[in-house]
Write a protein that holds these residues in place. Sequence first.
Motif, PDB file in Angstrom:
ATOM      1  N   GLY A  94      -0.292  68.766  -5.244  1.00  0.00           N
ATOM      2  CA  GLY A  94      -1.011  67.622  -5.788  1.00  0.00           C
ATOM      3  C   GLY A  94      -0.126  66.388  -5.846  1.00  0.00           C
ATOM      4  N   LEU A  95       1.126  66.590  -6.248  1.00  0.00           N
ATOM      5  CA  LEU A  95       2.050  65.465  -6.342  1.00  0.00           C
ATOM      6  C   LEU A  95       2.351  64.895  -4.957  1.00  0.00           C
ATOM      7  N   LEU A 102       0.609  72.226  -8.312  1.00  0.00           N
ATOM      8  CA  LEU A 102       1.044  70.926  -8.839  1.00  0.00           C
ATOM      9  C   LEU A 102       1.905  70.198  -7.810  1.00  0.00           C
ATOM     10  N   LYS A 130      -5.236  68.631 -13.022  1.00  0.00           N
ATOM     11  CA  LYS A 130      -5.519  67.211 -13.230  1.00  0.00           C
ATOM     12  C   LYS A 130      -5.062  66.395 -12.023  1.00  0.00           C
ATOM     13  N   THR A 131      -3.858  66.718 -11.536  1.00  0.00           N
ATOM     14  CA  THR A 131      -3.336  65.960 -10.394  1.00  0.00           C
ATOM     15  C   THR A 131      -4.245  66.124  -9.177  1.00  0.00           C
ATOM     16  N   GLN A 132      -4.640  67.386  -8.911  1.00  0.00           N
ATOM     17  CA  GLN A 132      -5.502  67.614  -7.748  1.00  0.00           C
ATOM     18  C   GLN A 132      -6.852  66.916  -7.926  1.00  0.00           C
ATOM     19  N   ALA A 158       7.159  70.336 -20.139  1.00  0.00           N
ATOM     20  CA  ALA A 158       6.019  70.963 -20.798  1.00  0.00           C
ATOM     21  C   ALA A 158       6.181  70.843 -22.302  1.00  0.00           C
ATOM     22  N   ARG A 159       7.419  70.604 -22.710  1.00  0.00           N
ATOM     23  CA  ARG A 159       7.665  70.472 -24.146  1.00  0.00           C
ATOM     24  C   ARG A 159       7.689  68.986 -24.456  1.00  0.00           C
ATOM     25  N   ASP A 160       6.947  68.562 -25.469  1.00  0.00           N
ATOM     26  CA  ASP A 160       6.957  67.134 -25.738  1.00  0.00           C
ATOM     27  C   ASP A 160       7.492  66.822 -27.124  1.00  0.00           C
ATOM     28  N   GLN A 177      -7.384  64.184  -9.594  1.00  0.00           N
ATOM     29  CA  GLN A 177      -7.185  62.748  -9.391  1.00  0.00           C
ATOM     30  C   GLN A 177      -6.988  62.416  -7.920  1.00  0.00           C
ATOM     31  N   ALA A 232      -1.580  70.588 -15.491  1.00  0.00           N
ATOM     32  CA  ALA A 232      -1.074  69.408 -14.781  1.00  0.00           C
ATOM     33  C   ALA A 232      -1.496  69.475 -13.318  1.00  0.00           C
ATOM     34  N   GLY A 233      -1.420  70.675 -12.728  1.00  0.00           N
ATOM     35  CA  GLY A 233      -1.822  70.847 -11.338  1.00  0.00           C
ATOM     36  C   GLY A 233      -3.286  70.509 -11.142  1.00  0.00           C
ATOM     37  N   LYS A 289       3.622  67.257 -19.359  1.00  0.00           N
ATOM     38  CA  LYS A 289       2.489  67.840 -18.645  1.00  0.00           C
ATOM     39  C   LYS A 289       1.370  68.123 -19.628  1.00  0.00           C
ATOM     40  N   PRO A 290       0.117  68.007 -19.280  1.00  0.00           N
ATOM     41  CA  PRO A 290      -0.375  67.409 -18.038  1.00  0.00           C
ATOM     42  C   PRO A 290      -0.360  65.885 -18.141  1.00  0.00           C
ATOM     43  N   PHE A 291      -0.076  65.249 -17.022  1.00  0.00           N
ATOM     44  CA  PHE A 291       0.092  63.796 -17.031  1.00  0.00           C
ATOM     45  C   PHE A 291      -0.971  63.162 -16.142  1.00  0.00           C
ATOM     46  N   ASP A 292      -1.004  61.850 -16.168  1.00  0.00           N
ATOM     47  CA  ASP A 292      -1.948  61.115 -15.335  1.00  0.00           C
ATOM     48  C   ASP A 292      -1.223  60.693 -14.061  1.00  0.00           C
ATOM     49  N   LEU A 293      -1.825  60.978 -12.931  1.00  0.00           N
ATOM     50  CA  LEU A 293      -1.174  60.700 -11.651  1.00  0.00           C
ATOM     51  C   LEU A 293      -0.855  59.205 -11.492  1.00  0.00           C
ATOM     52  N   ASP A 294      -1.793  58.355 -11.913  1.00  0.00           N
ATOM     53  CA  ASP A 294      -1.558  56.911 -11.788  1.00  0.00           C
ATOM     54  C   ASP A 294      -0.393  56.469 -12.671  1.00  0.00           C
TER      55      ASP A 294
END
Lengths: 427, 220
Positions: free
Chosen positions: B15-16, B12, A236-238, B80-82, A240, A233-234, B101-106
């Motif tokens: 990034g967020l 992460l 991918k976020t970075q 993390a668990r889906d 993007q 996730a980290g 996770k992992p997700f799309d930022l948009d």
Amino acid sequence: MLLAATGIVWLAAVVWIYVGSRDEVEHVLDTRLQEAARMVASLASGFDTLPGSSTPSAVQPLGSYERQLSCQIWSLDGRMVAKSSGAPDQQLSPAASGFSDRIIDGEPWRVFSVEDADHNLRVMVGDRVGLRERLVTDLIKGLMWPALLIAPLLGAAIWASVGQGLRPLRRMAQDLGAREPDDMRHVETERAPTEVRPLAVALNGLLSRVEAARRHEREVTAFAAHELRTPLAGLKTQAQVALAADDPKVVRGALEQIVTAVDRSARLVRQLLTIARLDSDTADAPLAPVAVGPILEEIVAATPRHERTTVTIDESVRTMTLNTNAECLQLALRNLHENAVQHTREGRVAWTARGHALVIEDEGPGIPADELDQIGKRFFRGRLRSPIGSGLGLAIVKLALAKVGAKLTLSNREGRSGTRSELTFDV
Amino acid sequence: MRILVVEDDPILADGLRTGLSLTGATVDAVGTCEDADTALATSRYSAVVLDIMLPDGSGLDLLRKLRGRRDATPVLLLTARDSVGDKVSGLDSGADDYLAKPFDLDELAARLRAIVRREGGRAAPAMTHGAIVLSPADLSATVAGEPINLSRREFAILAALMERPEQVRSRAELEERLYGWQEDVESNAVEVHIHNLRNKIGKDTIQTLRGVGYRMGTAR
């Protein structure tokens, strides 16, 4: 099943009783024949002469067993001297004395003869075998009627009590059969009868262990999912962010974070592969004398640490030789050392030797007491986790040490904060 | 929008923070339940991005605690668990949305805008006040159909005022919306932005109540 078994036992008992009582009855009747013959012989010897032919007795038969015995007295030269009423005219037995079996007028007879040579007499007493058998049969019949009445009652009683006894088991089976696969509730032991209770208790013990194993597995899965997906996730976020940002400084920062994230992911993959390899190879590692010093120095040189952290290796460690496996030792030492320097932001990480034990002490925050027994579980990271850990290091240490028969003891340092790890090797 | 990110992974979280800032949000990031609890008790956030597995406990426990004290701040769970069970327990604990996770930022940003909008009682994605239309999704604004160019901070102030047009927002409140913890607040920044906004969308659109704050003027 039980009823069939009971039936067979019952039948066997009947046969046994039949054979036993027939033998007994025959023995009694034989003895009676013998005694009667002797008695008649001794009576007859009291007369000098006997009448040529006996007069039939006037005694009337009273029952079916009446006149069972027949008696004949013969002279030794073959004349019938006397006979009891109802006795056949034919000589009962050709034998001079003792028992004999004969067929007279188509009927089997059992005869006992006594010879009295002094008085020129031979006494024969006999009875019909058919009568004997009727006696035995009547006897058995007399026993069988109550037995036949009792058998079904007994069967019903057995049926009812076995059914009663099995009911708790049946209830337990129904309860267990109707459960969902993840229902690990204990079966009831309070109401279970004494005979079933140990089974119920043992079953509950098993349920508890299965539940614990499942919980452990779920935890590992959850930890693993978190530890594997968060770096992704980290990344991918970075990535993007780098794509979306216009500011070159932001783009550069994101790209640098991506490089760091890939490094960490690479380390995670390396550790996962190490665990997989240690797991799949179940054999113990071959042992040989290994110099600890060079291995440790190489690890210390290769591991980055915080600026104000120093690492010391005691002289006793530099010269130490252990009978162990170089690769396993290297894995254990590297992961312990990485843990120590990651958690010591400022201070000293010290390697010392104590006999055949290797000790590393750091000046980090230590391990919260309630986490000491959890630490070393795969993917478990405590509250005081380092930002770059994966939760696999100690699991690797434990696996590697188990292969060479060594043991890890983790504790918090006394008197100051920090972790103390002691590796004990078998001599 | 002011967003609190509760995530312990430094890469992460970074990034967020950067990524959500690009969409016009002001972002604070913390790494533990304890810090998140303190942040939520002291500041008002438009929404929270909450990781479930945190070093000092479960994000779900934090969420239950939050709802227990009647804090209705919209919460988006990162898990993390889906599995369905995890989603259900997350939503039942009071989460407004979740992402695996992992997700799309948009997608994350869009979902955050959606839960903030729902919390504000709006169904339409755009915010409207008279002739002014704000679209938080792409930070665009129009007045009577004419596109106007707003800076990120001008947009944030106008959006804050338009969320509840009749409500007066103090300067401190607007500053809180504009700046995260790491940023230094310039002393007259809000006045400057308001001034610029009035120049772009009309003098009467924003009213000043001396000593109290600002609110939207009557819609025309």
